[in-house]
Design a protein around this motif. Structure first.
Motif, PDB file in Angstrom:
ATOM      1  N   GLY A  72      -3.208   0.756   3.251  1.00  0.00           N
ATOM      2  CA  GLY A  72      -2.598   2.023   2.888  1.00  0.00           C
ATOM      3  C   GLY A  72      -1.712   2.459   4.038  1.00  0.00           C
ATOM      4  N   THR A  73      -1.296   3.734   4.010  1.00  0.00           N
ATOM      5  CA  THR A  73      -0.605   4.276   5.185  1.00  0.00           C
ATOM      6  C   THR A  73      -1.200   5.635   5.486  1.00  0.00           C
ATOM      7  OG1 THR A  73       1.093   5.079   3.670  1.00  0.00           O
ATOM      8  CG2 THR A  73       1.708   3.236   5.054  1.00  0.00           C
ATOM      9  N   ASN A  74      -1.196   6.002   6.771  1.00  0.00           N
ATOM     10  CA  ASN A  74      -1.688   7.338   7.109  1.00  0.00           C
ATOM     11  C   ASN A  74      -0.517   8.329   7.043  1.00  0.00           C
ATOM     12  OD1 ASN A  74      -0.227   7.007   9.458  1.00  0.00           O
ATOM     13  ND2 ASN A  74      -2.003   6.645  10.763  1.00  0.00           N
ATOM     14  N   LEU A  75      -0.810   9.582   7.359  1.00  0.00           N
ATOM     15  CA  LEU A  75       0.236  10.591   7.196  1.00  0.00           C
ATOM     16  C   LEU A  75       1.357  10.425   8.216  1.00  0.00           C
ATOM     17  CD1 LEU A  75      -2.048  13.574   6.196  1.00  0.00           C
ATOM     18  CD2 LEU A  75      -0.411  12.374   4.725  1.00  0.00           C
ATOM     19  N   LYS A  76       1.084   9.594   9.265  1.00  0.00           N
ATOM     20  CA  LYS A  76       2.136   9.332  10.257  1.00  0.00           C
ATOM     21  C   LYS A  76       2.991   8.135   9.856  1.00  0.00           C
ATOM     22  CE  LYS A  76      -1.191   9.667  13.479  1.00  0.00           C
ATOM     23  NZ  LYS A  76      -1.899   9.309  14.664  1.00  0.00           N
ATOM     24  N   LYS A  77       2.726   7.613   8.651  1.00  0.00           N
ATOM     25  CA  LYS A  77       3.443   6.442   8.128  1.00  0.00           C
ATOM     26  C   LYS A  77       3.099   5.146   8.860  1.00  0.00           C
ATOM     27  CE  LYS A  77       7.286   8.195   5.415  1.00  0.00           C
ATOM     28  NZ  LYS A  77       6.539   8.063   4.170  1.00  0.00           N
ATOM     29  N   ASP A  78       1.948   5.110   9.527  1.00  0.00           N
ATOM     30  CA  ASP A  78       1.476   3.853  10.101  1.00  0.00           C
ATOM     31  C   ASP A  78       0.663   3.128   9.042  1.00  0.00           C
ATOM     32  OD1 ASP A  78       2.470   3.927  12.712  1.00  0.00           O
ATOM     33  OD2 ASP A  78       0.929   5.397  13.281  1.00  0.00           O
ATOM     34  N   THR A  83      -4.260   7.175   3.572  1.00  0.00           N
ATOM     35  CA  THR A  83      -5.589   7.078   4.196  1.00  0.00           C
ATOM     36  C   THR A  83      -5.677   7.991   5.410  1.00  0.00           C
ATOM     37  OG1 THR A  83      -5.057   5.407   5.863  1.00  0.00           O
ATOM     38  CG2 THR A  83      -5.528   4.593   3.639  1.00  0.00           C
ATOM     39  N   ASP A  84      -6.884   8.048   5.983  1.00  0.00           N
ATOM     40  CA  ASP A  84      -7.038   8.741   7.271  1.00  0.00           C
ATOM     41  C   ASP A  84      -6.501   7.833   8.387  1.00  0.00           C
ATOM     42  OD1 ASP A  84      -9.010   6.865   7.761  1.00  0.00           O
ATOM     43  OD2 ASP A  84     -10.688   8.239   7.481  1.00  0.00           O
ATOM     44  N   ASP A  85      -6.719   8.247   9.651  1.00  0.00           N
ATOM     45  CA  ASP A  85      -6.114   7.525  10.779  1.00  0.00           C
ATOM     46  C   ASP A  85      -6.993   6.425  11.346  1.00  0.00           C
ATOM     47  OD1 ASP A  85      -3.963   9.171  10.679  1.00  0.00           O
ATOM     48  OD2 ASP A  85      -4.754  10.600  12.176  1.00  0.00           O
ATOM     49  N   SER A  86      -8.130   6.180  10.721  1.00  0.00           N
ATOM     50  CA  SER A  86      -9.103   5.282  11.307  1.00  0.00           C
ATOM     51  C   SER A  86      -8.682   3.821  11.132  1.00  0.00           C
ATOM     52  CB  SER A  86     -10.381   5.555  10.545  1.00  0.00           C
ATOM     53  OG  SER A  86     -11.446   5.373  11.198  1.00  0.00           O
ATOM     54  N   HIS A  87      -7.817   3.356  12.027  1.00  0.00           N
ATOM     55  CA  HIS A  87      -7.281   1.997  11.918  1.00  0.00           C
ATOM     56  C   HIS A  87      -8.395   0.957  11.821  1.00  0.00           C
ATOM     57  CE1 HIS A  87      -2.999   2.556  12.155  1.00  0.00           C
ATOM     58  NE2 HIS A  87      -3.157   3.434  13.128  1.00  0.00           N
ATOM     59  N   GLY A  96       0.827  -1.211   0.000  1.00  0.00           N
ATOM     60  CA  GLY A  96       0.000   0.000   0.000  1.00  0.00           C
ATOM     61  C   GLY A  96       0.859   1.258   0.000  1.00  0.00           C
ATOM     62  N   GLU A  97       1.888   1.252   0.829  1.00  0.00           N
ATOM     63  CA  GLU A  97       2.753   2.428   0.931  1.00  0.00           C
ATOM     64  C   GLU A  97       3.474   2.688  -0.382  1.00  0.00           C
ATOM     65  OE1 GLU A  97       5.841   2.284   3.872  1.00  0.00           O
ATOM     66  OE2 GLU A  97       6.121   4.464   3.756  1.00  0.00           O
ATOM     67  N   GLN A  98       4.005   1.614  -0.989  1.00  0.00           N
ATOM     68  CA  GLN A  98       4.726   1.785  -2.263  1.00  0.00           C
ATOM     69  C   GLN A  98       3.811   2.305  -3.368  1.00  0.00           C
ATOM     70  OE1 GLN A  98       6.148  -2.283  -2.298  1.00  0.00           O
ATOM     71  NE2 GLN A  98       8.251  -1.641  -1.938  1.00  0.00           N
ATOM     72  N   MET A  99       2.505   1.979  -3.246  1.00  0.00           N
ATOM     73  CA  MET A  99       1.562   2.455  -4.271  1.00  0.00           C
ATOM     74  C   MET A  99       1.076   3.876  -4.001  1.00  0.00           C
ATOM     75  SD  MET A  99      -0.789  -0.824  -5.089  1.00  0.00           S
ATOM     76  CE  MET A  99      -1.080  -1.366  -3.432  1.00  0.00           C
TER      77      MET A  99
END
Ligand code: ADP
Ligand code: ASP
Ligand code: MG
Length: 409
Positions: A138-144, A104-108, A97-100
Motif C-alpha cells: 500500500g502507501t502511507n499518507l506521505k506517499k511512501d 496504510t499506516d507508517d509501520s514499514h 497498491g497505490e493505484q488501488m
C-alpha cells in the motif's frame, strides 16, 4: 454480476507455466460470468531473495528502502499475469497498491491498512477488465510505499473483498486446503472441510502459514467468508467462516497443531528484582516496534532474577541492540540470544470446556523425551517452546496424542 476475488500465492505464479495455469483458472471464472479481481504474490522465492540481497549491501537496511525493494516483486507478477491474460484474449489491467487506493499506516514492513479508495478498481471492473492486483503493498499518507508483513497478499485479497463487497474470496495455494497441521511436517494431517475464524486466527498466528493471521483477523471483522483451495486441483478446499452449528456439534477438542521456527529467545540475566524493571525493559522493546510473545521471569534469588522472552527471529537484532543499550540502566548482568528454538502449539475452541488438555500435551512430549523450555496458554491454545531440533517430532507426537491422525487405509 457476481464479483470474485481470487488470490494466487508465490508458488502458484513461480514460473511462466504456473502463470498460464492461473490464466486458465481466471478465464474459466470469467467465462462463467463473474467480475474478477486477481491478487498475486511475488514469483516463487523472490521476496526471500530480495531480502538476502539487501543484507549483502547493508546488514541493517532502512525499513522504508526494504519496502521500496520487496514491494516490487508483486508488481512484476501482476504485470506478467495481465500480459498473459491479454494474450489469452481477456481484457486485463494490473494495478499497484497505490493505484488501488490502499492506504496504510507508517509501520514499514508490517503496515496496517487504514482505508481503501477503490475508485480505479471499480472503473476497470465497469469496463469489463480483469483487475490484477499487486498484493502485499500500500502507501502511507506521505506517499511512501509500505508492505503488509510476510504473507501479506492474503490481507490484500481479504481487504479488497471487503472494500468491494465481493461475493467470493478464494485463496489459491500449493495445498488443497487447511489441514490439522502442516502436511509437510505431519504426514498424517487431515484436510478440514470448515474452520472457524477464531481457530484459524490462532493457528495462523502460531505458525500455520497457509493464511496470514492479519488476513483472518480482517475477514472476521468484515465477515468475509474465505475458501482456501488448490491452484492445481479442482477439488473443494476449506471454508473459513464464523463458527457454524455443525462445527460446534462436531465437539472436537483440538482442531490443529502448529509449529513455528520463526522465533528466538532472549534472556537477560542478573536482573535486580524490584518494581519497574519489567516495565522499563518491555517499554524499550515496544518503542522499537518489536512484538514480544512469551515472557518468563524466574523466581528471585538473593534479589536477582532472569527474564526470558521470545521475539520474531527477524526482529532479534533490533531487540538485542535495545537490551544491550539498556543493561547499564537496569544494572543487569548480561543478555543471551537463543535462535535454536521452536514453538509447538495445540489449538481448539473445545479446550475451553475440557479439563486435562495441558496434562495430555505435556505427557505426549515427555513420552518422546522432549524438554519444555517455556509454556503459554490462552483460552483456546497451549504453546510449548522446545529445542528446534525436536520441533517436528513434537508436532507429530501432539497430532497423534490428540487423535488427529488420518486413519491409514
Ligand atoms: P502461498 O505462497 O500460496 O501464500 P504459503 O507457502 O504461504 O503459500 O502457504 C502454504 C503452505 O503452508 C503449505 O505449503 C504448507 O506447507 C504450509 N502450512 C502450514 N500449516 C498448514 C496447515 N495447517 N494447513 C495447510 N498448509 C499449512
Ligand atoms: N511476497 C510476500 C512474502 O513472501 C507476500 C506474500 O507472499 O503474500 O511474504
Ligand atoms: Mg502465503
Amino acid at each position: 454480476m457476481p464479483l470474485v476475488v481470487m488470490k494466487f500465492g508465490g508458488s502458484s505464479v513461480a514460473d511462466p507455466e504456473k502463470i498460464q495455469n492461473v490464466v486458465r483458472r481466471v478465464k474459466e471464472k470469467r467465462e462463467a460470468g463473474n467480475g474478477i479481481v486477481v491478487v498475486v504474490s511475488a514469483m516463487g522465492d523472490t521476496t526471500d531473495e530480495m531480502i538476502a540481497l539487501a543484507q549483502k549491501l547493508n546488514p541493517d537496511p532502512s525499513e522504508r528502502e526494504m519496502d521500496q525493494l520487496i514491494s516490487s516483486g508483486e508488481r512484476i507478477s501482476a504485470a506478467l499475469l495481465a500480459m498473459a491474460l491479454q494474450n489469452a484474449g481477456l481484457k486485463a489491467t494490473s494495478l499497484t497498491g497505490e493505484q488501488m487506493g490502499i492506504i496504510t499506516d507508517d509501520s514499514h514492513t508490517k503496515a496496517r491498512i487504514l482505508q481503501i479508495r477503490p475508485d480505479k478498481i471499480k472503473t476497470e471492473l465497469a469496463e469489463s477488465a480483469v483487475v490484477v492486483a499487486a498484493g502485499f503493498q500500500g502507501t502511507n499518507l506521505k506517499k511512501d510505499v509500505t508492505t503488509l508483513g510476510r504473507g501479506g497478499s492474503d490481507t490484500t485479497a481479504v481487504a479488497l473483498a471487503a472494500a468491494l463487497d465481493a461475493d467470493f474470496c478464494e485463496i489459491y495455494t500449493d495445498v488443497d486446503g487447511v489441514y490439522t497441521s502442516d502436511p509437510r511436517v505431519v504426514p498424517a494431517a487431515r484436510k478440514l472441510g470448515r474452520i472457524s475464524y477464531d481457530e484459524m486466527l490462532e493457528m495462523a498466528s502460531l505458525g500455520a502459514r497457509v493464511m496470514q493471521s492479519r488476513a483472518v483477523e480482517f475477514a472476521k471483522k468484515f465477515s468475509v467468508v474465505l475458501h482456501v483451495r488448490s491452484s492445481f486441483k479442482e477439488s473443494q478446499g476449506t471454508i473459513i467462516s464464523e463458527e457454524t452449528d455443525d462445527m460446534a456439534m462436531e465437539k472436537v477438542v483440538i482442531r490443529g497443531v502448529t509449529l513455528t521456527e520463526d522465533e528466538a529467545k532472549l534472556t537477560i540475566s542478573g536482573v535486580p528484582d524490584r518494581p519497574g524493571i519489567a516495565a522499563t525493559i518491555f517499554k524499550a522493546i515496544a518503542e522499537r516496534n518489536v512484538n514480544v510473545d512469551m515472557i518468563i521471569q524466574n523466581v528471585s534469588e538473593e534479589g536477582f532474577t532472569d527474564v526470558s522472552f521470545t521475539v520474531p527471529r527477524a526482529e532479534l537484532n533490533k531487540a538485542r541492540q535495545t537490551l544491550d543499550a539498556l543493561l547499564p540502566q537496569i544494572k543487569a548482568k548480561g543478555v543471551k540470544a537463543d535462535e535454536s528454538i521452536a514453538k509447538a502449539s495445540i489449538v481448539g475452541v473445545g479446550m475451553k470446556s475440557h479439563p486435562g488438555i495441558a496434562a495430555t500435551m505435556f505427557d505426549a512430549l515427555s513420552r518422546e523425551e522432549i524438554n519444555i523450555m517455556m509454556i503459554s496458554t490462552s483460552e483456546i491454545k497451549i504453546s510449548c517452546v522446545v529445542e528446534k531440533q525436536v520441533g517436528e517430532k513434537a508436532a507429530r507426537a501432539l497430532h497423534s496424542a490428540f487423535g488427529l491422525d488420518q486413519e491409514k487405509d
